[in-house]
Scaffold this motif. Structure first.
Motif, mmCIF file in Angstrom:
data_model
loop_
_atom_site.group_PDB
_atom_site.id
_atom_site.type_symbol
_atom_site.label_atom_id
_atom_site.label_comp_id
_atom_site.label_asym_id
_atom_site.label_seq_id
_atom_site.Cartn_x
_atom_site.Cartn_y
_atom_site.Cartn_z
ATOM 1 N N THR A 58 -63.880 -41.644 39.754
ATOM 2 C CA THR A 58 -62.925 -42.734 39.916
ATOM 3 C C THR A 58 -62.319 -42.739 41.313
ATOM 4 O O THR A 58 -61.279 -43.319 41.547
ATOM 5 N N TYR A 62 -62.039 -43.998 45.044
ATOM 6 C CA TYR A 62 -62.370 -45.251 45.690
ATOM 7 C C TYR A 62 -61.880 -45.194 47.128
ATOM 8 O O TYR A 62 -61.064 -44.353 47.496
ATOM 9 N N GLN A 122 -65.041 -60.123 35.494
ATOM 10 C CA GLN A 122 -65.780 -59.733 36.698
ATOM 11 C C GLN A 122 -65.229 -58.432 37.269
ATOM 12 O O GLN A 122 -65.983 -57.541 37.683
ATOM 13 N N TYR A 168 -63.696 -56.044 35.609
ATOM 14 C CA TYR A 168 -64.119 -54.938 34.738
ATOM 15 C C TYR A 168 -65.533 -54.491 35.091
ATOM 16 O O TYR A 168 -65.837 -53.288 35.127
ATOM 17 N N GLU A 169 -66.400 -55.451 35.352
ATOM 18 C CA GLU A 169 -67.769 -55.106 35.735
ATOM 19 C C GLU A 169 -67.783 -54.366 37.075
ATOM 20 O O GLU A 169 -68.553 -53.413 37.273
ATOM 21 N N ASP A 170 -66.893 -54.762 37.990
ATOM 22 C CA ASP A 170 -66.774 -54.057 39.264
ATOM 23 C C ASP A 170 -66.291 -52.625 39.050
ATOM 24 O O ASP A 170 -66.795 -51.684 39.684
ATOM 25 N N ALA A 206 -66.707 -50.794 36.409
ATOM 26 C CA ALA A 206 -67.814 -50.025 35.825
ATOM 27 C C ALA A 206 -68.800 -49.589 36.905
ATOM 28 O O ALA A 206 -69.292 -48.456 36.899
ATOM 29 N N ARG A 207 -69.073 -50.456 37.864
ATOM 30 C CA ARG A 207 -69.968 -50.096 38.972
ATOM 31 C C ARG A 207 -69.345 -49.033 39.867
ATOM 32 O O ARG A 207 -70.060 -48.257 40.508
ATOM 33 N N ASP A 208 -68.007 -48.997 39.908
ATOM 34 C CA ASP A 208 -67.308 -48.010 40.738
ATOM 35 C C ASP A 208 -67.187 -46.650 40.059
ATOM 36 O O ASP A 208 -66.583 -45.734 40.623
ATOM 37 N N GLY A 209 -67.729 -46.510 38.854
ATOM 38 C CA GLY A 209 -67.738 -45.200 38.216
ATOM 39 C C GLY A 209 -66.905 -45.069 36.955
ATOM 40 O O GLY A 209 -66.952 -44.035 36.293
ATOM 41 N N ASP A 233 -66.102 -45.538 33.079
ATOM 42 C CA ASP A 233 -66.951 -45.655 31.891
ATOM 43 C C ASP A 233 -66.048 -45.845 30.674
ATOM 44 O O ASP A 233 -65.540 -44.892 30.097
#
Length: 425
Positions: free
Chosen positions: A3, A5, A128, A130-132, A134-137, A139
Motif C-alpha cells: 500500500t 504510494y 474507477q 477503486y479499480e485504481d 486495486a492496481r496500486d496493491g 486487495d
C-alpha cells in the motif's frame, strides 16, 4: 499487500480530519498523496464504524436519491410495522420532525431527475478509483459481477424496469432478465422470483479488508490517528477554525475536514452550522456460502434486503430505522430480514442469528438523500464531507479525491453544486 504510494514531497500544510469512517480515511489517503500532513480524530476505536458491516456494494445503479416520491407512501405504510424495511421509531424528537418535513419537501420528481446525473457521475468516479486502488496493491475482494434486483411481483417488476430504462438513458450498462435468465446466472441455488434487472455497471467488495488496508496505508505514510477522542468545541477566529479541542487534547489544522457520519449534526452545530442528518440504523449478519452458493450480489426488492457474497461467506443486510443513535438491537428488524430470505432463495434455511453475531450501524441520511460535500461559506478553512446515507462505501474514494482537490484548490473531478453543505442554513 503493497500500500505504498508515491508521496508528493511538497508540503502543503496540516489537515485535521474529524471522523475515521470511509470518508475520513479516503480523505486522509488522497490528502497524504498530495503532500498534506494528517491528523485524523475519531470518537471511537475505528474497530466497528458504520461502513464495516455494510453490503460492500458499489452502486451506479443508485442514481435515485432516498428522497423520492414513492418513498413517502411506502414509508407511511411501513412505519407502523417494526419488521418492515423502513421504520420510524415513534418519538417526540423535534429534529426527526424537522428532518421529515424537509424530506417530504425534497421528494419530488423534479428533484430526483435533477439529481440523477450527479449521483451517477459520483458513483462511477468512485468505481474507477477503486479499480485504481486495486492496481496500486490494495486487495479488498472487488468483483465486477454487477448486482441483481430480484423481484417477485408484477408491480415491483414494472417499477424496477421503469427505473432501469431511466438508467439506460443515463448510459449505464443494464439488462432486464426473465426468471430463466436470472436462474442461469445463479446455477448453484434455486431462485423463486419473477425476474430481475441486472445492473452490470455495479460491483462489490469486502468492506473489512478495505478499511484495514486504508487505515494501515494512512498510518504507514505518516498520519497521526487519534482514537477515543470526542470533539468538545472549536476555537474560531477570523472566520477560520484554529483549533479542534477534544477530550484528548487540542489539534490545529490549516484545513479541517468534518466527516463524522451520523454525528455530523452535533459536530457542525458546535461550529455554528446546521447540517441535518438522521441516523438510519441498519442490521447485517453473515452466513456460510457453501451448500447452495450465491455468486452474484442481489437486492431483494420487495423486502429491501441486500445479499452479498464476500470472503467465502454471504452477508445479508438491510432495514432503515430512523431514530436517535442508540445501542439497542431491535430483533424484529432482524427477523424481517431473516424471514424474507427463503421467499427469494427457497433452499436457504437461515436461522435467526445469535445477538452477538448481529452487526448494526448508523447510516447518515440527509433529508434530500444527497451528500454534503464542499467548503463552508462561513468558515473558510472547513470542508464538509458527510450525509452519504446507504452509499458510503460506494461514494468513499470519490469523496476523498474531491476533498483533496478542494484542499489543494485544484479543478474538481466532480460537479458538486448539489451537495452544498450549507443548503439548510
Amino acid at each position: 499487500m503493497n500500500t505504498a504510494y508515491k508521496m508528493n514531497t511538497a508540503y502543503k500544510g496540516n489537515a485535521t480530519i474529524i471522523g475515521g469512517g470511509i470518508m475520513g480515511l479516503t480523505s486522509a489517503y488522497y490528502l497524504l498523496k498530495s503532500g498534506w500532513k494528517i491528523t485524523l480524530i475519531d470518537k471511537g476505536d475505528l474497530a466497528d464504524n458504520c461502513s464495516q458491516g455494510n453490503a460492500g456494494m458499489i452502486v451506479p445503479s443508485h442514481f435515485i436519491p432516498l428522497a423520492a416520491p414513492g418513498m413517502i407512501s411506502k414509508g407511511i405504510k411501513w412505519m407502523f410495522n417494526s419488521r418492515s424495511p423502513f421504520y420510524v421509531k415513534p418519538s417526540l424528537d423535534l429534529s426527526l420532525l424537522s428532518w421529515g418535513l424537509k424530506f417530504m419537501k425534497s421528494a419530488t420528481p423534479a428533484n430526483v431527475e435533477r439529481a440523477a446525473p450527479f449521483l451517477r457521475d459520483y458513483h462511477l468516479l468512485s468505481k474507477q478509483l477503486y479499480e485504481d486502488l486495486a492496481r496500486d496493491g490494495f486487495d479488498f475482494g472487488m468483483e465486477n459481477k454487477g448486482i441483481l434486483m430480484l423481484y417477485k411481483t408484477e408491480k415491483a417488476g414494472e417499477e424496477e424496469i421503469h427505473v432501469a430504462k431511466d438508467g439506460q438513458k443515463l448510459g449505464l450498462e443494464i439488462e432486464m432478465l426473465s426468471k430463466e435468465q436470472v436462474q442461469a446466472i445463479e446455477p448453484g441455488i434455486k431462485l423463486d422470483v419473477m425476474g430481475a434487472v441486472h445492473y452490470q455497471c455495479d460491483a462489490h467488495l469486502y468492506p473489512s479488508a478495505l478499511f484495514s488496508q486504508l487505515l494501515n496505508a494512512v498510518k504507514s505514510n505518516g498520519a497521526e490517528v487519534v482514537t477515543s477522542a470526542e470533539v468538545l468545541n472549536y476555537e474560531i477566529r477570523n472566520g477560520e477554525i484554529k483549533k479542534v479541542n477534544t477530550s484528548k487534547g487540542s489539534y490545529e489544522g490549516d484545513i479541517v475536514i468534518m466527516t463524522g457520519g451520523s454525528w455530523l449534526p452535533q459536530l457542525s452545530r458546535m461550529a455554528g452550522l446546521s447540517i441535518p442528518v438522521m441516523p438510519g440504523k441498519g442490521y447485517s449478519f453473515m452466513e456460510p456460502n457453501a451448500e447452495h452458493p450465491i455468486r452474484t450480489p442481489a437486492l431483494l426488492i420487495e423486502a429491501r434486503v441486500a445479499v452479498t457474497p464476500m470472503n467465502g461467506q454471504v452477508r445479508f443486510g438491510g432495514t432503515m430505522e430512523l431514530a436517535a443513535v442508540n445501542d439497542q438491537i431491535n430483533l424484529n428488524r432482524v427477523e424481517g430480514i431473516v424471514h424474507s430470505i427463503p421467499k427469494y432463495y427457497p433452499e436457504l434455511n437461515v436461522k435467526m442469528p445469535a445477538k452477538e453475531n448481529i452487526w448494526y450501524g448508523f447510516r447518515p441520511c440527509s433529508p434530500d438523500g444527497l451528500p454534503y460535500l464542499g467548503y463552508s461559506s462561513k468558515l473558510k478553512n472547513l470542508i464538509v464531507a458527510g450525509g452519504h446515507g446507504m452509499m458510503g462505501i460506494s461514494l468513499g474514494p470519490a469523496t476523498g479525491k474531491v476533498v483533496s482537490e478542494l484542499a489543494n484548490r485544484h479543478s474538481l473531478s466532480l460537479n458538486i453544486e448539489l451537495y452544498n453543505p450549507e443548503r439548510y442554513n
